[in-house]
Design an enzyme around this catalytic site. Structure first.
Site, PDB file in Angstrom:
ATOM      1  N   CYS A 123      37.607  31.288  -5.831  1.00 21.40           N
ATOM      2  CA  CYS A 123      38.496  30.163  -6.141  1.00 21.40           C
ATOM      3  C   CYS A 123      37.869  29.095  -7.054  1.00 21.40           C
ATOM      4  O   CYS A 123      37.790  29.312  -8.257  1.00 21.40           O
ATOM      5  CB  CYS A 123      39.002  29.571  -4.824  1.00 21.40           C
ATOM      6  SG  CYS A 123      40.535  28.677  -5.034  1.00 21.40           S
ATOM      7  N   HIS A 154      40.263  33.589  -0.252  1.00 20.72           N
ATOM      8  CA  HIS A 154      39.351  33.148   0.800  1.00 20.72           C
ATOM      9  C   HIS A 154      39.589  34.138   1.936  1.00 20.72           C
ATOM     10  O   HIS A 154      40.166  35.188   1.741  1.00 20.72           O
ATOM     11  CB  HIS A 154      39.711  31.730   1.262  1.00 20.72           C
ATOM     12  CG  HIS A 154      39.655  30.711   0.177  1.00 20.72           C
ATOM     13  ND1 HIS A 154      38.501  30.099  -0.202  1.00 20.72           N
ATOM     14  CD2 HIS A 154      40.627  30.161  -0.592  1.00 20.72           C
ATOM     15  CE1 HIS A 154      38.751  29.211  -1.146  1.00 20.72           C
ATOM     16  NE2 HIS A 154      40.035  29.234  -1.406  1.00 20.72           N
TER      17      HIS A 154
END
Ligand code: GLN
Length: 247
Positions: free
Chosen positions: A95, A196
């Site tokens: 990310c 994630h």
């Protein structure tokens, strides 16, 4: 057998949704096979490491504020990281870490955080903070040479554009941009993703792809990883895949 050496960067600042768990999983899966795994940490004000001496460099995700905080320091590391990457060191990026290896990340306020420009993509967040890509995500990837449906969780405003070689195809969720079909960025020695999760606890094949890459880097006789009992991980993933894809 050689020791796998990992550099975990900015663990104290970029660790959304337990991204550090990915390091625990790599360590665990090495240990179960009798492979030694050393994980060093680097953060702002640490001594400049020799990036090329590692097998894998890991950067997790973080909010805009943390990305701003580490930005100047990360730029100081640019030459070392570029050299390491060109020498085949594996880059594993989640990310916020993914975004900062591209050209830039422009946040919701219009602030531009420069990336290392290692890859051609760039990321822009919409000005409305309500427009975020949040939720469970499933992608189909072929990085291991076989089809793997990977589950994770995404939460990003940033829309990443001009990705030439994605990590996977989106089966559920958003990916690089809102409702896009592509997710993440992939090269032989790079996995960059919005997932994630932590990604590796849910998707053992991806861990083993990286361990296998690292253990076989620079050796003349290639090493086959022993098979671990992943029934629990795979059963858990199946529950998520059934829930998200078959409703
Ligand atoms: N701050 C970035 C965004 O919102 C990255 C967020 C993250 O790492 N989850 O796009």
């Amino acid at each position: 057998m050689k020791t796998i050496k990992i550099l975990h960067m900015y663990a104290d600042m970029l660790d959304l949704y337990g991204d550090s768990g990915n390091m625990e999983i790599l360590n665990y899966r090495c240990r179960m096979r009798g492979i030694e795994c050393r994980i060093d940490k680097y953060s702002i004000d640490s001594e400049m490491p020799d990036f090329s001496s590692y097998d894998l460099i890991y950067i997790g995700g973080g909010a805009d504020l943390e990305q701003q905080h580490i930005s100047a320091d990360l730029l100081k590391c640019r030459d070392g990281i570029v050299k390491a990457y060109n020498e085949g060191v594996f880059l594993f990026l989640i990310c916020g870490g993914y975004q900062l290896m591209g050209r830039y990340y422009r946040d919701a306020d219009g602030n531009e955080i420069p990336g290392l420009g290692l890859f051609d993509y760039f990321t822009i967040a919409p000005s409305s903070r309500k427009m975020r890509c949040i939720g469970n995500i499933v992608i189909r990837t072929m990085v291991t040479g076989e089809t793997v449906d990977v589950v994770g969780f995404e939460n990003h405003g940033g829309q990443t554009q001009e990705v030439k070689t994605p990590f996977g195809e989106v089966l559920y969720g958003n990916g690089n941009c809102s409702k896009s079909s592509a997710e993440g960025y992939f090269e032989k020695n790079v996995i960059a993703t919005y997932l994630h999760g932590p990604l590796l606890s849910k998707n053992p094949e991806i861990s083993d792809y990286m361990i296998s890459y690292c253990i076989n880097r620079g050796v003349t006789k290639s090493v086959e990883l022993s098979v671990l009992d992943d029934r629990l991980e795979k059963d858990c993933r199946k529950v998520m895949l059934d829930r998200l894809l078959n409703k």
